[in-house]
Design a protein around this motif. Structure first.
Motif, PDB file in Angstrom:
ATOM      1  N   GLY A 123       0.805  -1.212   0.000  1.00 46.46           N
ATOM      2  CA  GLY A 123       0.000   0.000   0.000  1.00 46.46           C
ATOM      3  C   GLY A 123       0.839   1.263   0.000  1.00 46.46           C
ATOM      4  N   VAL A 124       0.134   2.383   0.088  1.00 45.22           N
ATOM      5  CA  VAL A 124       0.789   3.689   0.015  1.00 45.22           C
ATOM      6  C   VAL A 124       1.802   3.880   1.141  1.00 45.22           C
ATOM      7  CG1 VAL A 124       0.413   6.182   0.158  1.00 45.22           C
ATOM      8  CG2 VAL A 124      -1.145   4.760  -1.186  1.00 45.22           C
ATOM      9  N   GLN A 125       1.466   3.426   2.338  1.00 39.35           N
ATOM     10  CA  GLN A 125       2.379   3.617   3.467  1.00 39.35           C
ATOM     11  C   GLN A 125       3.687   2.867   3.240  1.00 39.35           C
ATOM     12  OE1 GLN A 125       1.622   5.774   5.995  1.00 39.35           O
ATOM     13  NE2 GLN A 125       3.786   5.515   6.535  1.00 39.35           N
ATOM     14  N   SER A 126       3.622   1.684   2.630  1.00 41.92           N
ATOM     15  CA  SER A 126       4.840   0.939   2.309  1.00 41.92           C
ATOM     16  C   SER A 126       5.667   1.685   1.280  1.00 41.92           C
ATOM     17  CB  SER A 126       4.487  -0.459   1.775  1.00 41.92           C
ATOM     18  OG  SER A 126       3.960  -1.279   2.785  1.00 41.92           O
ATOM     19  N   GLN A 127       4.977   2.291   0.323  1.00 41.01           N
ATOM     20  CA  GLN A 127       5.679   3.051  -0.715  1.00 41.01           C
ATOM     21  C   GLN A 127       6.384   4.272  -0.106  1.00 41.01           C
ATOM     22  OE1 GLN A 127       2.775   3.859  -3.832  1.00 41.01           O
ATOM     23  NE2 GLN A 127       1.947   1.799  -3.597  1.00 41.01           N
ATOM     24  N   ILE A 128       5.697   4.933   0.829  1.00 39.94           N
ATOM     25  CA  ILE A 128       6.305   6.086   1.500  1.00 39.94           C
ATOM     26  C   ILE A 128       7.507   5.634   2.322  1.00 39.94           C
ATOM     27  CG2 ILE A 128       5.946   7.823   3.287  1.00 39.94           C
ATOM     28  CD1 ILE A 128       3.020   7.992   2.326  1.00 39.94           C
ATOM     29  N   LEU A 129       7.367   4.494   2.994  1.00 43.29           N
ATOM     30  CA  LEU A 129       8.473   3.960   3.792  1.00 43.29           C
ATOM     31  C   LEU A 129       9.674   3.659   2.894  1.00 43.29           C
ATOM     32  CD1 LEU A 129       8.862   3.283   6.801  1.00 43.29           C
ATOM     33  CD2 LEU A 129       8.316   0.912   6.243  1.00 43.29           C
ATOM     34  N   GLY A 130       9.394   3.134   1.696  1.00 42.88           N
ATOM     35  CA  GLY A 130      10.467   2.860   0.749  1.00 42.88           C
ATOM     36  C   GLY A 130      11.179   4.133   0.314  1.00 42.88           C
ATOM     37  N   GLN A 131      10.402   5.199   0.108  1.00 42.58           N
ATOM     38  CA  GLN A 131      11.009   6.469  -0.276  1.00 42.58           C
ATOM     39  C   GLN A 131      11.867   7.033   0.856  1.00 42.58           C
ATOM     40  OE1 GLN A 131       7.963   9.134  -1.706  1.00 42.58           O
ATOM     41  NE2 GLN A 131       7.038   7.546  -2.974  1.00 42.58           N
ATOM     42  N   LEU A 132      11.378   6.896   2.082  1.00 39.77           N
ATOM     43  CA  LEU A 132      12.160   7.359   3.229  1.00 39.77           C
ATOM     44  C   LEU A 132      13.444   6.538   3.379  1.00 39.77           C
ATOM     45  CD1 LEU A 132       9.291   7.858   5.845  1.00 39.77           C
ATOM     46  CD2 LEU A 132      10.563   9.643   4.635  1.00 39.77           C
ATOM     47  N   ALA A 133      13.344   5.242   3.090  1.00 37.02           N
ATOM     48  CA  ALA A 133      14.517   4.374   3.215  1.00 37.02           C
ATOM     49  C   ALA A 133      15.601   4.765   2.226  1.00 37.02           C
ATOM     50  CB  ALA A 133      14.112   2.915   2.994  1.00 37.02           C
ATOM     51  N   GLN A 134      15.195   5.325   1.083  1.00 36.55           N
ATOM     52  CA  GLN A 134      16.183   5.726   0.085  1.00 36.55           C
ATOM     53  C   GLN A 134      17.142   6.786   0.631  1.00 36.55           C
ATOM     54  OE1 GLN A 134      16.774   4.532  -3.039  1.00 36.55           O
ATOM     55  NE2 GLN A 134      15.312   2.934  -2.506  1.00 36.55           N
ATOM     56  N   LYS A 135      16.672   7.543   1.626  1.00 38.85           N
ATOM     57  CA  LYS A 135      17.509   8.608   2.194  1.00 38.85           C
ATOM     58  C   LYS A 135      18.600   8.046   3.104  1.00 38.85           C
ATOM     59  CE  LYS A 135      13.756  12.005   2.006  1.00 38.85           C
ATOM     60  NZ  LYS A 135      12.914  12.960   2.772  1.00 38.85           N
ATOM     61  N   SER A 136      18.443   6.799   3.526  1.00 39.68           N
ATOM     62  CA  SER A 136      19.451   6.195   4.398  1.00 39.68           C
ATOM     63  C   SER A 136      19.880   4.832   3.864  1.00 39.68           C
ATOM     64  CB  SER A 136      18.885   6.031   5.818  1.00 39.68           C
ATOM     65  OG  SER A 136      17.709   5.253   5.809  1.00 39.68           O
ATOM     66  N   VAL A 137      19.861   4.708   2.533  1.00 40.15           N
ATOM     67  CA  VAL A 137      20.198   3.438   1.911  1.00 40.15           C
ATOM     68  C   VAL A 137      21.666   3.102   2.172  1.00 40.15           C
ATOM     69  CG1 VAL A 137      20.862   4.431  -0.309  1.00 40.15           C
ATOM     70  CG2 VAL A 137      19.952   2.099  -0.224  1.00 40.15           C
ATOM     71  N   ASP A 138      21.968   1.824   2.226  1.00 43.77           N
ATOM     72  CA  ASP A 138      23.328   1.335   2.433  1.00 43.77           C
ATOM     73  C   ASP A 138      24.250   1.958   1.382  1.00 43.77           C
ATOM     74  OD1 ASP A 138      25.702  -0.170   2.515  1.00 43.77           O
ATOM     75  OD2 ASP A 138      24.633  -1.968   3.165  1.00 43.77           O
ATOM     76  N   PRO A 139      25.325   2.631   1.796  1.00 43.63           N
ATOM     77  CA  PRO A 139      26.241   3.250   0.833  1.00 43.63           C
ATOM     78  C   PRO A 139      26.781   2.264  -0.195  1.00 43.63           C
ATOM     79  CG  PRO A 139      26.730   3.999   3.048  1.00 43.63           C
ATOM     80  CD  PRO A 139      25.724   2.908   3.188  1.00 43.63           C
ATOM     81  N   LEU A 140      26.932   1.013   0.207  1.00 47.18           N
ATOM     82  CA  LEU A 140      27.430   0.005  -0.724  1.00 47.18           C
ATOM     83  C   LEU A 140      26.472  -0.167  -1.896  1.00 47.18           C
ATOM     84  CD1 LEU A 140      29.046  -3.354   0.358  1.00 47.18           C
ATOM     85  CD2 LEU A 140      27.718  -3.145  -1.720  1.00 47.18           C
ATOM     86  N   VAL A 141      25.173  -0.168  -1.601  1.00 48.15           N
ATOM     87  CA  VAL A 141      24.167  -0.302  -2.662  1.00 48.15           C
ATOM     88  C   VAL A 141      24.202   0.925  -3.567  1.00 48.15           C
ATOM     89  CG1 VAL A 141      21.699  -0.551  -3.150  1.00 48.15           C
ATOM     90  CG2 VAL A 141      22.715  -1.773  -1.215  1.00 48.15           C
ATOM     91  N   THR A 142      24.335   2.104  -2.971  1.00 46.36           N
ATOM     92  CA  THR A 142      24.368   3.343  -3.754  1.00 46.36           C
ATOM     93  C   THR A 142      25.595   3.393  -4.661  1.00 46.36           C
ATOM     94  OG1 THR A 142      23.231   4.504  -1.956  1.00 46.36           O
ATOM     95  CG2 THR A 142      24.336   5.850  -3.617  1.00 46.36           C
ATOM     96  N   GLU A 143      26.754   3.102  -4.096  1.00 41.51           N
ATOM     97  CA  GLU A 143      28.005   3.193  -4.856  1.00 41.51           C
ATOM     98  C   GLU A 143      28.088   2.147  -5.962  1.00 41.51           C
ATOM     99  OE1 GLU A 143      30.180   5.430  -4.888  1.00 41.51           O
ATOM    100  OE2 GLU A 143      29.726   6.547  -3.063  1.00 41.51           O
ATOM    101  N   SER A 144      27.333   1.064  -5.841  1.00 42.26           N
ATOM    102  CA  SER A 144      27.413  -0.011  -6.836  1.00 42.26           C
ATOM    103  C   SER A 144      26.600   0.275  -8.095  1.00 42.26           C
ATOM    104  CB  SER A 144      26.925  -1.320  -6.221  1.00 42.26           C
ATOM    105  OG  SER A 144      25.516  -1.287  -6.011  1.00 42.26           O
TER     106      SER A 144
END
Length: 297
Positions: free
Chosen positions: A105-126
């Motif tokens: 649902g929408v709340q899960s989608q919002i949570l996913g967007q918030l998680a992007q702000k603190s995503v594992d640097p390894l995932v980002t750098e890859s």
């Protein structure tokens, strides 16, 4: 293009891929640490398990995840699953489609967007490395991360070739040792720790991966320690071969690997050396970026 596989071979490869995807769904439901009964945490664990299952199943189906399938994979009674899904719907984490299935649902989608702000640097750098690898190899490229005694597909990029690997998708979770990237991580660990991981996963390996023996996995790990990379000869999905290298991050325990998967003709002979060279180059680039990012200014 001659891909080296006939229609029957491709069919078997796709079917084995589906079986692995099914195993990944099962693992989402059952690859969790046991919690002490009566702690109050079990209900949270079960709700999050159902949420993960809905997300994984619905990502592949427009009609969403059915109640019967979620109940079957989770091993929970339908009535109990239905009540928990209703609670997740009330909180906005799950929604029911007109067709009757469930999706995030929408709340899960919002949570996913918030998680992007603190995503594992390894995932980002890859990200850029995986895009380059997919473009240069024209095959399917993966970032695998370790989570406890399991590994999870954290990123996946498709090349523009005609062969697509369907045995692993983002979010899929398998016991350590299942998959080239997972084996590359194990090859970096001390033998005693490898033994402990196989012991922890012995039951699920026997039940869900009966065609794969721990002795076979040990042989691949031993060879990887000599070669510096893993070469998986279609062990997990018939016709789906792969090579992988570990990501060695200074000051960090082994927990990640890069891999390229395709058909046998594209992961044999001199091409293996070229693919491994590409993987090692990007693994070093990621490690250097992470090390530079963590250095004090």
């Amino acid at each position: 293009m001659d891909n080296g596989l006939g229609p029957e071979d491709l069919g078997r490869m796709k079917m084995r891929g589906k079986i692995l995807r099914r195993s990944a769904s099962f693992n989402v439901a059952h690859a969790v640490d046991d919690l002490e009964p009566g702690t109050g945490a079990q209900s949270i664990q079960r709700a999050l398990t159902l949420l993960n299952l809905v997300g994984l199943i619905a990502s592949e189906r427009r009609g969403g995840a059915s109640l019967s399938e979620v109940a079957s994979i989770s091993g929970r009674p339908k009535a109990s699953v239905h009540r928990m899904l209703q609670a997740l719907i009330a909180m906005g984490y799950v929604e029911r489609l007109d067709e009757g299935g469930y999706r995030l649902g929408v709340q899960s989608q919002i949570l996913g967007q918030l998680a992007q702000k603190s995503v594992d640097p390894l995932v980002t750098e890859s990200e850029s490395s995986l895009l380059r690898l997919a473009e240069l190899s024209q095959d399917t490229v993966f970032l695998t991360l370790r989570t406890g005694s399991y590994s999870i597909c954290a990123r996946r990029e498709e090349g523009f070739g005609e062969i697509f690997n369907n045995a692993l998708a983002v979010g899929d979770r398998h016991p350590l040792g299942i998959g080239a990237g997972s084996l590359a991580i194990l090859a970096e660990l001390p033998s005693a720790e490898v033994d402990a991981q196989f012991e922890a996963n012995a039951q699920i390996l026997a039940e869900k991966y009966p065609k794969v023996s721990i002795d076979q996995l040990r042989d691949i790990i031993d060879q990887a320690r000599l070669d510096g990379f893993v070469h998986n000869p279609g062990l997990f999905a018939q016709g789906s071969w792969a090579v992988a290298v570990p990501l060695r991050i200074r000051g960090s325990r082994p927990r990640a690997a890069l891999s390229i998967a395709s058909i046998a003709d594209r992961i044999t002979g001199p091409r293996v050396e070229r693919l491994v060279a590409l993987l090692r180059h990007e693994a070093r680039a990621i490690a250097e970026a992470l090390t530079a990012g963590s250095a004090p200014s």
